[in-house]
Scaffold this motif. Structure first.
Motif, PDB file in Angstrom:
ATOM      1  N   VAL A  75       2.189  12.689  24.551  1.00 49.33           N
ATOM      2  CA  VAL A  75       2.935  11.694  23.776  1.00 49.33           C
ATOM      3  C   VAL A  75       2.000  11.013  22.771  1.00 49.33           C
ATOM      4  N   HIS A  76       0.781  10.777  23.183  1.00 48.55           N
ATOM      5  CA  HIS A  76      -0.190  10.164  22.274  1.00 48.55           C
ATOM      6  C   HIS A  76      -0.436  11.058  21.066  1.00 48.55           C
ATOM      7  N   GLU A  77      -0.568  12.347  21.282  1.00 41.92           N
ATOM      8  CA  GLU A  77      -0.811  13.275  20.180  1.00 41.92           C
ATOM      9  C   GLU A  77       0.366  13.358  19.222  1.00 41.92           C
ATOM     10  N   MET A  78       1.566  13.057  19.694  1.00 39.33           N
ATOM     11  CA  MET A  78       2.749  13.118  18.835  1.00 39.33           C
ATOM     12  C   MET A  78       2.926  11.877  17.964  1.00 39.33           C
ATOM     13  N   LEU A  79       2.222  10.795  18.308  1.00 36.19           N
ATOM     14  CA  LEU A  79       2.342   9.583  17.503  1.00 36.19           C
ATOM     15  C   LEU A  79       1.824   9.829  16.091  1.00 36.19           C
ATOM     16  N   ARG A  80       2.526   9.287  15.116  1.00 36.43           N
ATOM     17  CA  ARG A  80       2.153   9.448  13.721  1.00 36.43           C
ATOM     18  C   ARG A  80       1.854   8.082  13.115  1.00 36.43           C
ATOM     19  N   ARG A  81       0.784   8.025  12.329  1.00 38.53           N
ATOM     20  CA  ARG A  81       0.449   6.771  11.669  1.00 38.53           C
ATOM     21  C   ARG A  81       1.545   6.389  10.674  1.00 38.53           C
ATOM     22  N   VAL A  82       1.892   5.119  10.659  1.00 35.06           N
ATOM     23  CA  VAL A  82       2.973   4.619   9.812  1.00 35.06           C
ATOM     24  C   VAL A  82       2.409   4.111   8.488  1.00 35.06           C
ATOM     25  N   ARG A  83       2.919   4.651   7.387  1.00 35.77           N
ATOM     26  CA  ARG A  83       2.613   4.077   6.080  1.00 35.77           C
ATOM     27  C   ARG A  83       3.505   2.855   5.886  1.00 35.77           C
ATOM     28  N   ARG A  84       2.951   1.844   5.237  1.00 36.83           N
ATOM     29  CA  ARG A  84       3.627   0.554   5.164  1.00 36.83           C
ATOM     30  C   ARG A  84       3.835   0.155   3.705  1.00 36.83           C
ATOM     31  N   PHE A  85       5.080  -0.155   3.339  1.00 34.19           N
ATOM     32  CA  PHE A  85       5.401  -0.591   1.988  1.00 34.19           C
ATOM     33  C   PHE A  85       6.043  -1.977   2.035  1.00 34.19           C
ATOM     34  N   ALA A  86       5.591  -2.841   1.158  1.00 37.86           N
ATOM     35  CA  ALA A  86       6.183  -4.170   1.003  1.00 37.86           C
ATOM     36  C   ALA A  86       6.686  -4.313  -0.432  1.00 37.86           C
ATOM     37  N   HIS A  87       7.686  -5.150  -0.607  1.00 34.08           N
ATOM     38  CA  HIS A  87       8.285  -5.318  -1.936  1.00 34.08           C
ATOM     39  C   HIS A  87       7.843  -6.642  -2.536  1.00 34.08           C
ATOM     40  N   THR A  88       7.411  -6.587  -3.786  1.00 36.44           N
ATOM     41  CA  THR A  88       7.044  -7.800  -4.511  1.00 36.44           C
ATOM     42  C   THR A  88       7.935  -7.936  -5.736  1.00 36.44           C
ATOM     43  N   GLU A  89       8.129  -9.154  -6.167  1.00 35.67           N
ATOM     44  CA  GLU A  89       8.985  -9.404  -7.315  1.00 35.67           C
ATOM     45  C   GLU A  89       8.359  -8.880  -8.608  1.00 35.67           C
ATOM     46  N   SER A  90       7.034  -8.860  -8.662  1.00 35.15           N
ATOM     47  CA  SER A  90       6.365  -8.499  -9.912  1.00 35.15           C
ATOM     48  C   SER A  90       6.130  -7.002 -10.071  1.00 35.15           C
ATOM     49  N   THR A  91       5.849  -6.303  -8.976  1.00 31.78           N
ATOM     50  CA  THR A  91       5.486  -4.884  -9.073  1.00 31.78           C
ATOM     51  C   THR A  91       6.401  -3.951  -8.293  1.00 31.78           C
ATOM     52  N   GLY A  92       7.390  -4.470  -7.595  1.00 33.56           N
ATOM     53  CA  GLY A  92       8.264  -3.611  -6.794  1.00 33.56           C
ATOM     54  C   GLY A  92       7.591  -3.205  -5.500  1.00 33.56           C
TER      55      GLY A  92
END
Length: 396
Positions: A75-92
């Protein structure tokens, strides 16, 4: 030695994992619901939440490294790192390098201040002035205090990365774990509610619809509302208060395979307007958690998901889960002290779970695992059991 574990959430499964393999130890796990997994189960309403595994889940990740998943990997080997996106008013949308947007160097200070200002009239207080259908009436500020908030703030500096399963929690976590335990002789029974427990000489008597059984040790991993109900039904004098905790709504959304967002190589988290959307491309879906959103009704959330993910096709299926019921979803609630739960000693009874006192700063799967490992260590010591090979991961 007969040991009963009440509840099959992360705490219950961890307790069974830590104790299975001991010569002469007979383990039984009773789950009241028809699904194993506790709050990690997947029912008709879908996922309890977007399930993340933080980079400092030291004990839990070690355990998952010893459980085989559906494709032969752990199960540990199946975990995938999560890319993280946040939204800003100026740059999207901006990809950030930290799990928490307020700690991300990619977010300008003025945007962070804007977010803090927007949260000033926090929807977590909405329960106090619920005005009608569609409002976020699931929030509560009643269980916030200085110490847990300080723990959470400290954790912002420790935990920077999150991992996710490629698909459903039952398929990739709970089912492999249950299979692992059964292969090692643990008896797991679903749809078996424990109505009460009572002392019986030197043992503990456990009552279920199937009758009463005697056990040398009982580990109660029920969450706080169910723990209170069990102790009250058993007429056990205790000091547990059923405080209100932060409550939120989760949606499991199956997406059309043609959506561009499903072309990502791994899981991606998008956060905006108090709504967190974890996209799992391999499973063709996303899991949505509404924590600080002003509304939680399905129509509103569906449109937000379409906007955030820039979807071009109709949603295939939407399942809604209000995290079971108010009081069962904790963010930074105060921990219980295991030695202070009972006002009078009850030999043979132990407690574990994410709400039990442990060294992890936020109530979580890791917290549940650590408390369970601590309970297992106490049982081994009190019953004279030798630690089974590979099961010596006691909690801090």
């Amino acid at each position: 030695m007969k040991i009963c574990i009440i509840g099959s959430g992360i705490a219950g499964l961890t307790t069974a994992f830590a104790l299975c393999g001991h010569p002469g130890a007979e383990l039984v796990v009773y789950e009241r619901d028809i699904h194993f997994g506790g709050r990690a189960d997947v029912g008709p309403g879908g996922e309890h939440c977007p399930r993340f595994f933080m980079d400092d889940y030291r004990h839990l990740l070690r355990i998952l490294g010893m459980i085989k998943g559906p494709d032969g990997r752990t199960v540990h080997e199946m975990l995938r790192r999560v890319r993280r996106f946040a939204h800003t008013e100026s740059t999207g949308w901006v990809e950030i390098s930290h799990l928490y947007r307020m700690m991300a160097k990619e977010i300008p200070l003025r945007e962070k201040l804007r977010v803090l200002w927007a949260w000033r009239p926090s929807p977590l207080l909405a329960e106090r002035h619920f005005s009608g259908r569609g409002d976020n009436r699931y929030g509560s500020a009643r269980n916030y205090s200085a110490i847990p908030l300080a723990r959470t703030a400290a954790n912002l500096f420790r935990s920077k990365t999150a991992y996710a399963l490629p698909g459903a929690t039952d398929e990739y976590l709970v089912d492999p774990w249950v299979t692992h335990l059964r292969e090692r002789g643990v008896t797991l029974t679903a749809d078996r509610r424990v109505s009460r427990i009572e002392p019986s000489g030197g043992t503990v008597r456990v009552h279920t619809p199937a009758g009463a059984e005697e056990f040398d040790a009982v580990v109660v991993t029920a969450f706080v509302p169910d723990l209170v109900a069990l102790l009250d039904a058993s007429r056990i004098d205790h000091a547990v208060d059923e405080d209100g905790h932060t409550h939120c709504v989760a949606f499991t959304v199956d997406l059309d395979a043609r959506e561009a967002v499903l072309r990502e190589p791994g899981p991606v988290l998008y956060s905006r307007d108090g709504i967190n959307v974890l996209v799992q491309p391999e499973a063709g879906r996303c899991v949505v958690l509404c924590t600080l959103s002003s509304r939680t009704d399905e129509e509103y959330v569906r449109e937000k998901v379409r906007l955030h993910l820039d979807l071009r096709h109709p949603l295939r299926r939407v399942r809604t889960r209000p995290n079971q019921r108010p009081g069962e979803a904790i963010l930074v609630g105060d921990y219980l002290r295991p030695d202070r739960i009972l006002r009078r000693p009850f030999p043979g009874v132990y407690f574990a779970g994410s709400a039990i006192h442990n060294s992890y700063p936020i109530d979580s799967a890791e917290g549940a695992a650590r408390s369970a490992l601590t309970a297992a260590a106490l049982i081994r010591r009190n019953l004279g059991l030798r630690a089974a090979q590979g099961r010596d991961t006691d909690g801090d």
